[in-house]
Design a protein around this motif. Structure first.
Motif, PDB file in Angstrom:
ATOM      1  N   ARG A 217       0.732  -1.135   0.083  1.00 20.96           N
ATOM      2  CA  ARG A 217      -0.092   0.034  -0.012  1.00 20.96           C
ATOM      3  C   ARG A 217       0.850   1.210   0.007  1.00 20.96           C
ATOM      4  N   LYS A 218       2.138   1.058   0.735  1.00 22.23           N
ATOM      5  CA  LYS A 218       3.000   2.219   0.713  1.00 22.23           C
ATOM      6  C   LYS A 218       3.645   2.407  -0.489  1.00 22.23           C
ATOM      7  N   VAL A 219       3.866   1.310  -1.415  1.00 22.18           N
ATOM      8  CA  VAL A 219       4.663   1.430  -2.538  1.00 22.18           C
ATOM      9  C   VAL A 219       3.547   1.965  -3.721  1.00 22.18           C
ATOM     10  N   SER A 220       2.444   1.548  -3.392  1.00 17.06           N
ATOM     11  CA  SER A 220       1.399   2.132  -4.240  1.00 17.06           C
ATOM     12  C   SER A 220       1.072   3.768  -3.831  1.00 17.06           C
ATOM     13  N   GLU A 221       1.167   4.222  -2.637  1.00 20.76           N
ATOM     14  CA  GLU A 221       1.206   5.445  -2.276  1.00 20.76           C
ATOM     15  C   GLU A 221       2.322   6.255  -2.909  1.00 20.76           C
ATOM     16  N   SER A 222       3.363   5.623  -3.075  1.00 22.07           N
ATOM     17  CA  SER A 222       4.887   6.438  -3.473  1.00 22.07           C
ATOM     18  C   SER A 222       4.364   6.541  -5.040  1.00 22.07           C
ATOM     19  N   VAL A 223       3.845   5.696  -5.917  1.00 22.81           N
ATOM     20  CA  VAL A 223       3.708   5.876  -6.952  1.00 22.81           C
ATOM     21  C   VAL A 223       2.648   7.038  -7.205  1.00 22.81           C
ATOM     22  N   SER A 224       1.571   6.931  -6.357  1.00 26.22           N
ATOM     23  CA  SER A 224       0.640   7.997  -6.462  1.00 26.22           C
ATOM     24  C   SER A 224       1.320   9.350  -6.187  1.00 26.22           C
ATOM     25  N   VAL A 225       1.936   9.481  -5.078  1.00 24.27           N
ATOM     26  CA  VAL A 225       2.764  10.696  -4.808  1.00 24.27           C
ATOM     27  C   VAL A 225       3.633  11.321  -6.032  1.00 24.27           C
ATOM     28  N   MET A 226       4.183  10.523  -6.577  1.00 21.85           N
ATOM     29  CA  MET A 226       5.066  11.035  -7.855  1.00 21.85           C
ATOM     30  C   MET A 226       4.347  11.384  -9.249  1.00 21.85           C
ATOM     31  N   ARG A 227       3.036  10.635  -9.203  1.00 26.03           N
ATOM     32  CA  ARG A 227       2.545  10.889 -10.361  1.00 26.03           C
ATOM     33  C   ARG A 227       2.163  12.248 -10.529  1.00 26.03           C
ATOM     34  N   GLY A 228       2.702  12.777 -11.810  1.00 28.27           N
ATOM     35  CA  GLY A 228       2.598  14.232 -12.499  1.00 28.27           C
ATOM     36  C   GLY A 228       3.934  15.050 -11.889  1.00 28.27           C
ATOM     37  N   HIS A 229       4.531  14.392 -11.058  1.00 30.69           N
ATOM     38  CA  HIS A 229       5.834  15.410 -10.497  1.00 30.69           C
ATOM     39  C   HIS A 229       7.193  14.507 -10.724  1.00 30.69           C
ATOM     40  N   ILE A 230       7.207  13.517 -11.770  1.00 32.53           N
ATOM     41  CA  ILE A 230       8.411  13.089 -12.239  1.00 32.53           C
ATOM     42  C   ILE A 230       9.317  14.027 -13.172  1.00 32.53           C
ATOM     43  N   VAL A 231       9.035  14.632 -13.902  1.00 32.38           N
ATOM     44  CA  VAL A 231       9.658  15.707 -14.551  1.00 32.38           C
ATOM     45  C   VAL A 231      10.172  16.803 -13.655  1.00 32.38           C
ATOM     46  N   GLU A 232       9.066  17.452 -12.796  1.00 36.53           N
ATOM     47  CA  GLU A 232       9.636  18.508 -11.846  1.00 36.53           C
ATOM     48  C   GLU A 232      10.615  18.022 -10.961  1.00 36.53           C
ATOM     49  N   TYR A 233      10.427  16.898 -10.483  1.00 42.74           N
ATOM     50  CA  TYR A 233      11.673  16.219  -9.344  1.00 42.74           C
ATOM     51  C   TYR A 233      12.951  16.170 -10.046  1.00 42.74           C
ATOM     52  N   CYS A 234      13.002  15.656 -11.397  1.00 45.97           N
ATOM     53  CA  CYS A 234      14.195  15.675 -12.364  1.00 45.97           C
ATOM     54  C   CYS A 234      14.674  16.869 -12.375  1.00 45.97           C
ATOM     55  N   ILE A 235      13.934  18.088 -12.666  1.00 47.09           N
ATOM     56  CA  ILE A 235      14.696  19.245 -12.839  1.00 47.09           C
ATOM     57  C   ILE A 235      15.097  19.876 -11.381  1.00 47.09           C
ATOM     58  N   PHE A 236      14.464  19.428 -10.394  1.00 45.16           N
ATOM     59  CA  PHE A 236      14.787  19.693  -8.979  1.00 45.16           C
ATOM     60  C   PHE A 236      16.111  19.097  -8.862  1.00 45.16           C
ATOM     61  N   ILE A 237      16.419  17.905  -9.144  1.00 44.47           N
ATOM     62  CA  ILE A 237      17.872  17.301  -8.897  1.00 44.47           C
ATOM     63  C   ILE A 237      18.781  17.636  -9.822  1.00 44.47           C
ATOM     64  N   VAL A 238      18.559  18.088 -11.077  1.00 38.21           N
ATOM     65  CA  VAL A 238      19.348  18.704 -11.950  1.00 38.21           C
ATOM     66  C   VAL A 238      20.004  20.168 -11.534  1.00 38.21           C
ATOM     67  N   SER A 239      18.998  20.663 -10.788  1.00 39.97           N
ATOM     68  CA  SER A 239      19.356  22.169 -10.519  1.00 39.97           C
ATOM     69  C   SER A 239      20.355  21.946  -9.457  1.00 39.97           C
ATOM     70  N   PHE A 240      20.658  20.941  -8.655  1.00 36.79           N
ATOM     71  CA  PHE A 240      21.935  20.686  -7.926  1.00 36.79           C
ATOM     72  C   PHE A 240      23.247  20.445  -8.575  1.00 36.79           C
ATOM     73  N   VAL A 241      23.273  20.742  -9.900  1.00 33.86           N
ATOM     74  CA  VAL A 241      24.410  19.878 -10.823  1.00 33.86           C
ATOM     75  C   VAL A 241      25.797  20.722 -10.311  1.00 33.86           C
ATOM     76  N   LEU A 242      25.784  21.940  -9.914  1.00 34.75           N
ATOM     77  CA  LEU A 242      27.068  22.411  -9.474  1.00 34.75           C
ATOM     78  C   LEU A 242      27.518  21.850  -8.138  1.00 34.75           C
ATOM     79  N   TRP A 243      26.480  21.620  -7.439  1.00 30.07           N
ATOM     80  CA  TRP A 243      26.873  20.933  -5.921  1.00 30.07           C
ATOM     81  C   TRP A 243      27.237  19.377  -6.214  1.00 30.07           C
ATOM     82  N   TYR A 244      26.684  18.577  -7.127  1.00 22.23           N
ATOM     83  CA  TYR A 244      27.334  17.286  -7.689  1.00 22.23           C
ATOM     84  C   TYR A 244      28.648  17.713  -7.921  1.00 22.23           C
TER      85      TYR A 244
END
Length: 302
Positions: A217-244
């Motif tokens: 059920r938590k696995v399902s909630e995880s997928v539900s939480v990320m639905r529609g936000h995968i691209v935004e989260y990718c952009i958020f991660i990429v915004s730390f490129v200088l830190w990486y």
């Protein structure tokens, strides 16, 4: 009164500001926590990748795979899971303004419900590793198998250039072909990383309430939480490129100096997604305008 519309850029700034404040107050505690998490696992991974293992090997898509090495690498997840969930729980508590004692992380190795949650997460992670093995691990093995040929060809070309002679075109073609294939392999690994983002909230969902609710059920909630936000989260991660890049300069071990801010920012982002998704589920009529305008995750600072 309708919720004000907030864009992704402003939302990133709010989340990063929150993470900077929290990491500033709790930096040394987080540094100790990440050291406990990173050092043993990085050392184990280095050893397993450097040691020449015997045992059975098999060919998968033309790539030789040492079964013992891969099993040992996958087994490190069993050791990693408790401290990883402890880190997630600690960061969630910071963002939700319920900070915990640093020593509380060791309870994940002693309390039954927490150990069960860690075991469930480790088994799921190993299963995901097996499913994504052709996309995540095989390209890395292929690159490792051809790196010596690439280095030798590159060195020969550089020697020819230093001597003022024309390089062998066969070597140039080898370098060009391997470079393009290395790039393709990196793209495949990146695709596997993006696919695994569907389960990015899962360790936080398990950490906040170990032993409560069914695992899938938590696995399902995880997928539900990320639905529609995968691209935004990718952009958020990429915004730390200088830190990486900065972390890369420190090396595999010393880079933990950059971890508190980077990982706390991601934890804050995912925490806001989780809270926003639950708010939308509990009161859809009230949160519909916010979702339509793309305002999740919530920008409340708790």
């Amino acid at each position: 009164m309708p919720t004000p519309r907030i864009g992704m850029t402003q939302r990133r700034q709010i989340i990063k500001h929150r993470a900077k404040v929290l990491s500033g107050f709790f930096y040394f505690r987080l540094l100790i926590l990440f050291a406990l998490y990173v050092f043993p696992l990085t050392l184990a991974g280095d050893l397993f990748n450097r040691i020449s293992f015997g045992g059975p090997t098999f060919i998968l898509l033309g790539i030789e795979v040492n079964l013992l090495r891969e099993v040992l690498l996958a087994a490190t997840v069993l050791l990693e899971a408790p401290i990883f969930l402890a880190v997630c729980n600690y960061m969630l508590a910071l963002d939700r303004e319920t900070p915990m004692p640093l020593l509380s992380v060791f309870s994940w190795y002693s309390e039954g419900a927490k150990l069960t949650a860690a075991l469930q997460y480790s088994l799921f992670s190993m299963g995901l590793h097996v499913v994504l093995f052709p996309l995540r691990r095989l390209p890395q093995l292929w690159v490792a198998a051809h790196m010596d040929a690439y280095s030798e060809a590159t060195a020969a070309i550089m020697d020819a250039a230093a001597a003022g002679t024309q390089a062998d075109m066969a070597l140039v073609n080898t370098v060009t072909e391997l470079s393009s294939r290395f790039t393709l392999c990196q793209g495949i690994v990146l695709l596997a990383s993006v696919l695994s983002l569907w389960f990015a909230p899962l360790p936080y969902l398990l950490a906040e309430s170990p032993g409560e609710g069914k695992f899938f059920r938590k696995v399902s909630e995880s997928v539900s939480v990320m639905r529609g936000h995968i691209v935004e989260y990718c952009i958020f991660i990429v915004s730390f490129v200088l830190w990486y890049l900065l972390a890369g300069l420190f090396g595999a071990y010393a880079c933990i100096v950059c971890y508190p801010y980077i990982h706390l920012s991601q934890a804050v982002f995912l925490n806001r997604l989780i809270l926003s998704a639950r708010k939308a589920k509990n009161s859809p009529a009230e949160t519909a305008p916010a979702e339509e305008s793309g305002d999740a995750p919530s920008d409340e600072t708790n």
